[in-house]
Design a protein around this motif. Sequence first.
Motif, PDB file in Angstrom:
ATOM      1  N   LEU A 168     -12.192 -16.108  21.187  1.00  0.00           N
ATOM      2  CA  LEU A 168     -12.855 -15.250  20.216  1.00  0.00           C
ATOM      3  C   LEU A 168     -13.138 -16.046  18.940  1.00  0.00           C
ATOM      4  O   LEU A 168     -12.598 -17.124  18.732  1.00  0.00           O
ATOM      5  CB  LEU A 168     -11.971 -14.040  19.892  1.00  0.00           C
ATOM      6  CG  LEU A 168     -11.505 -13.233  21.100  1.00  0.00           C
ATOM      7  CD1 LEU A 168     -10.714 -12.016  20.632  1.00  0.00           C
ATOM      8  CD2 LEU A 168     -12.680 -12.787  21.958  1.00  0.00           C
ATOM      9  N   LYS A 169     -13.968 -15.468  18.083  1.00  0.00           N
ATOM     10  CA  LYS A 169     -14.332 -16.164  16.844  1.00  0.00           C
ATOM     11  C   LYS A 169     -13.119 -16.432  15.974  1.00  0.00           C
ATOM     12  O   LYS A 169     -13.094 -17.408  15.234  1.00  0.00           O
ATOM     13  CB  LYS A 169     -15.351 -15.326  16.074  1.00  0.00           C
ATOM     14  CG  LYS A 169     -16.720 -15.355  16.702  1.00  0.00           C
ATOM     15  CD  LYS A 169     -17.663 -14.442  15.977  1.00  0.00           C
ATOM     16  CE  LYS A 169     -19.036 -14.514  16.607  1.00  0.00           C
ATOM     17  NZ  LYS A 169     -19.891 -13.424  16.119  1.00  0.00           N
ATOM     18  N   THR A 186     -17.710 -10.570  19.344  1.00  0.00           N
ATOM     19  CA  THR A 186     -16.532 -11.264  18.816  1.00  0.00           C
ATOM     20  C   THR A 186     -16.252 -12.570  19.567  1.00  0.00           C
ATOM     21  O   THR A 186     -15.321 -13.293  19.227  1.00  0.00           O
ATOM     22  CB  THR A 186     -15.275 -10.386  18.914  1.00  0.00           C
ATOM     23  OG1 THR A 186     -14.994 -10.156  20.300  1.00  0.00           O
ATOM     24  CG2 THR A 186     -15.472  -9.061  18.228  1.00  0.00           C
TER      25      THR A 186
END
Lengths: 114, 136
Positions: free
Chosen positions: A19-20, A65
């Motif tokens: 995820l980011k 995300t």
Amino acid sequence: MLPLSLLTAAQNKPMLVELKNGETLNGLLINCDNFMNITLREVYQTNPDGDRFWKLKECYIRGSTIKYLRVPDNLLDAVKDEQNRTRDANRSSRGGHTGPGRGAPRGGNFLHTI
Amino acid sequence: MDSLIPFTTSGALVDCVDRKMLVILRDGRKLHGVLRSYDQFANLVLEDTYERIYHNEHFAEEPIGVFVVRGENVVLLGEIDLDQEDELSLSQVDFKALQDIHKHDTASKKIHEEAKSQILYEQKGFCKEGGEGDGY
């Protein structure tokens, strides 16, 4: 093979999703859609520092995300093979008519493989 | 054909397919891999990917296989000149050996940047960086 088509074709394959925020999720892909929203099963989640772990039965990840997905090395080949098999099955179910039809260009079989 | 596709969009990537590319992500990761596919969001499929980290005159690589990168995380995409790549003046070292040093470098750079932006904000009249704090 567009990136999202590859993902759609990777159902039931293991993958790593980062995820980011740096969290990673390891699991089997159950489903995904055109927004890259995905559901995973049998998930191992790690925090951004990689020092804490969680086990999740199933999880849903909002596509926006996601930073990247790491998929099995053989996925590209596997998906190509699968596509070929499906195409061949379709062709034989239409009565085994394999030659180029009337008006079809010579080498029509080649066009199908693109 | 060139005139039909606006070559600032991801249509510009058509010439890069099946080439070895360098991809830099927003988090600073540098990925080398063969571009196999892309779409209108610049989502990318990279094959035979490896991540490269650097420290002074050294670099190290870790193979990471097939990668699907979500386009919005991509900062830069560039073709690698295979001839020039061989003439690299940097020396390759073991990934594990360089990993901790690289982590330390990244952490100290982050602290430095935070201190810098704090000074700019408090003393020089700059505004605070919005968003996610990675400069993009």
